[in-house]
Design a protein around this motif. Sequence first.
Motif, mmCIF file in Angstrom:
data_model
loop_
_atom_site.group_PDB
_atom_site.id
_atom_site.type_symbol
_atom_site.label_atom_id
_atom_site.label_comp_id
_atom_site.label_asym_id
_atom_site.label_seq_id
_atom_site.Cartn_x
_atom_site.Cartn_y
_atom_site.Cartn_z
ATOM 1 N N ILE A 7 1.163 -1.018 -0.488
ATOM 2 C CA ILE A 7 -0.260 -0.278 0.236
ATOM 3 C C ILE A 7 1.202 1.561 0.177
ATOM 4 O O ILE A 7 0.096 2.693 -0.385
ATOM 5 C CB ILE A 7 -0.635 -0.107 1.683
ATOM 6 N N LEU A 8 2.095 1.601 0.855
ATOM 7 C CA LEU A 8 2.978 2.625 0.335
ATOM 8 C C LEU A 8 3.143 3.111 -0.462
ATOM 9 O O LEU A 8 3.648 2.028 -1.638
ATOM 10 C CB LEU A 8 4.499 1.781 1.501
ATOM 11 N N GLU A 9 3.214 4.811 -0.920
ATOM 12 C CA GLU A 9 3.906 4.986 -2.372
ATOM 13 C C GLU A 9 4.088 6.186 -2.143
ATOM 14 O O GLU A 9 4.995 6.694 -2.944
ATOM 15 C CB GLU A 9 2.243 6.103 -3.043
ATOM 16 N N LEU A 10 4.079 6.996 -0.811
ATOM 17 C CA LEU A 10 5.274 8.036 -0.547
ATOM 18 C C LEU A 10 6.257 8.022 0.037
ATOM 19 O O LEU A 10 7.314 8.672 0.362
ATOM 20 C CB LEU A 10 4.051 9.044 0.013
ATOM 21 N N GLY A 11 6.497 6.573 0.418
ATOM 22 C CA GLY A 11 8.131 6.202 0.775
ATOM 23 C C GLY A 11 8.219 4.950 1.164
ATOM 24 O O GLY A 11 7.294 3.910 0.301
ATOM 25 N N VAL A 12 8.679 4.146 2.393
ATOM 26 C CA VAL A 12 9.092 3.288 2.453
ATOM 27 C C VAL A 12 8.944 2.391 3.580
ATOM 28 O O VAL A 12 9.163 3.719 4.625
ATOM 29 C CB VAL A 12 10.535 2.376 2.042
ATOM 30 N N SER A 13 8.777 1.034 4.011
ATOM 31 C CA SER A 13 8.921 1.410 5.839
ATOM 32 C C SER A 13 9.784 1.075 6.168
ATOM 33 O O SER A 13 10.891 1.525 5.542
ATOM 34 C CB SER A 13 8.115 -0.669 5.569
ATOM 35 N N PRO A 14 9.774 1.072 7.873
ATOM 36 C CA PRO A 14 10.921 2.088 8.150
ATOM 37 C C PRO A 14 12.207 0.264 8.704
ATOM 38 O O PRO A 14 13.279 0.966 8.151
ATOM 39 C CB PRO A 14 10.741 1.695 9.770
ATOM 40 N N GLY B 284 11.219 5.310 5.764
ATOM 41 C CA GLY B 284 10.285 4.896 6.256
ATOM 42 C C GLY B 284 9.565 6.486 7.682
ATOM 43 O O GLY B 284 9.458 6.022 8.325
ATOM 44 N N ILE B 285 9.054 7.730 7.477
ATOM 45 C CA ILE B 285 8.791 8.681 8.382
ATOM 46 C C ILE B 285 7.204 8.750 8.098
ATOM 47 O O ILE B 285 7.189 8.984 6.612
ATOM 48 C CB ILE B 285 9.319 9.877 8.058
ATOM 49 N N GLY B 286 6.931 8.529 9.549
ATOM 50 C CA GLY B 286 5.226 9.148 9.157
ATOM 51 C C GLY B 286 4.624 7.984 8.522
ATOM 52 O O GLY B 286 3.486 8.940 7.646
ATOM 53 N N ILE B 287 4.735 7.059 8.953
ATOM 54 C CA ILE B 287 3.409 5.868 8.920
ATOM 55 C C ILE B 287 2.231 5.779 10.212
ATOM 56 O O ILE B 287 3.750 5.486 10.991
ATOM 57 C CB ILE B 287 4.350 4.321 8.707
ATOM 58 N N GLY C 215 5.381 15.959 6.325
ATOM 59 C CA GLY C 215 4.846 16.704 7.672
ATOM 60 C C GLY C 215 4.668 15.935 8.942
ATOM 61 O O GLY C 215 4.958 17.009 10.065
ATOM 62 N N THR C 216 4.986 15.019 8.801
ATOM 63 C CA THR C 216 5.771 14.438 10.271
ATOM 64 C C THR C 216 7.093 15.456 10.771
ATOM 65 O O THR C 216 7.372 15.811 11.902
ATOM 66 C CB THR C 216 5.934 12.938 10.562
ATOM 67 N N ILE C 217 7.895 15.181 9.600
ATOM 68 C CA ILE C 217 9.105 16.118 10.238
ATOM 69 C C ILE C 217 8.832 18.009 10.131
ATOM 70 O O ILE C 217 9.429 18.413 11.569
ATOM 71 C CB ILE C 217 9.655 16.039 8.642
ATOM 72 N N LEU C 218 7.686 18.144 9.892
ATOM 73 C CA LEU C 218 8.256 19.860 10.770
ATOM 74 C C LEU C 218 7.387 19.747 11.844
ATOM 75 O O LEU C 218 7.681 21.104 12.606
ATOM 76 C CB LEU C 218 7.104 20.308 8.855
ATOM 77 N N TYR C 219 5.857 18.885 12.119
ATOM 78 C CA TYR C 219 5.510 19.212 13.325
ATOM 79 C C TYR C 219 6.396 19.089 14.534
ATOM 80 O O TYR C 219 6.750 19.885 15.041
ATOM 81 C CB TYR C 219 4.440 17.811 13.141
ATOM 82 N N GLY D 54 12.399 5.654 10.073
ATOM 83 C CA GLY D 54 10.956 5.724 10.720
ATOM 84 C C GLY D 54 11.169 6.560 11.733
ATOM 85 O O GLY D 54 10.201 6.821 12.770
ATOM 86 N N ASN D 55 12.473 6.882 12.992
ATOM 87 C CA ASN D 55 12.613 7.907 13.718
ATOM 88 C C ASN D 55 13.344 9.042 13.374
ATOM 89 O O ASN D 55 13.477 9.569 12.346
ATOM 90 C CB ASN D 55 12.848 6.470 14.893
ATOM 91 N N ILE D 56 12.463 9.741 14.014
ATOM 92 C CA ILE D 56 13.430 11.684 14.134
ATOM 93 C C ILE D 56 13.474 11.826 15.657
ATOM 94 O O ILE D 56 13.213 11.690 16.323
ATOM 95 C CB ILE D 56 11.956 12.609 14.023
#
Length: 401
Positions: free
Chosen positions: A204-211, A255-258, A280-284, A349-351
């Motif tokens: 299902i992922l389209e904007l990135g990859v899993s962590p 893998g960010i923002g899932i 968006g997850t990075i910006l928040y 997947g971590n920030i």
Amino acid sequence: MKKFNKVVLAYSGGLDTSIIIPWLKENYGCEVIAVAADVGQGAELNGLNEKALKTGASKLYIEDLTEEFVNEYIFETLKAGAVYENKYLLGTSFARPIIAKRIVEIALKEGADAIAHGCTGKGNDQVRFELAIKAFAPNMPIIAPWRTWELKSRDDEIDYAEARNIPISITRETNYSKDKNIWHLSHEGLDLEDPANEPNYDKILELGVSPEKAPDAPTYVTIGFEKGAPVSVNGEKLSGVEIIKKLNKLGGENGIGIVDMVENRLVGMKSRGVYETPGGTILYHAHEVLESICLDRDTQHYKQQVAIKFSELVYYGQWYTPLREALSAFVNQTQATVTGEVKLKLYKGNIINAGVTSPYTLYSEDIATFGADEVYNQADSAGFINLFGLPIKVKAITEGK
């Protein structure tokens, strides 16, 4: 059914709106004008004009709203720190008001008798669209086929499309309900309807990859803000649209923002969805880090309470309300000093925080230091504690302790 001469349809070219064009014509005997809003969904707009006309629309408007969407809706919500139920970054929610506003403008210009949308009677989007329509055309009739037609499922919709040779880009096996814009991509339906099922991210992922599939080496990124709004990435001044696109790429690769969540819809039911919001997850995260050194304690804490209400207003479709406007005024006042740079490390997947600076920082190393200092008298704390703890002491004494 009441007859209409001209209906303006909120059109995406997806399954719902593709069949709504012929359905409106069959049931209302009306001209259908389709309006597609470009809010950064990219390739989904390809071939849309030909498709709309082929399925019976008299014309199609494609309106580029991306810049306004980013600067006046996304960033206003980002500055508020609004997150629905601690997870959802409101990607679909704040797109609906700007789309509906433009649709009303076109409907009024075209002299339309009604506005139609493809939202289901179970979802939040029907509320978001219709509240916005009421804000700008309070007497405009609204047609919502999902509330009245004979079709009961997405399989029924596919049958309807096939019977009329309407081209659709999905199959019964890939029939997820999705919404995409520059900020996010959502996935609902099929196997995701059962919360016991782990999402198949490879599918299902389209904007990135899993962590698990992200690089083994971290990626560093520095984001600059002015008055709460992002203005640069790695020292390069960029527009809001460019910043989100750049961070979507960096975040997706790492893998960010899932987010996989069961949320409480406005209509009362619980719904399971998977969201991709890498940039968006990075910006928040970066914005929250910067606020931690730029806002005083009381403002920071009170703003956290405001953020909860702000997120509800956005989620519930109440963008064009006095309360949302008043809360935005409060938020923008708090952002006057939220200027600076935040360095982050992206890793599987971590920030991870990697440094923050601001000309308006309220952090004082001289005061906070564990070393010797000449600016803080530790003996002052005894009197503070005596007064701060006085109600506790009095209560204990009255209880005979």
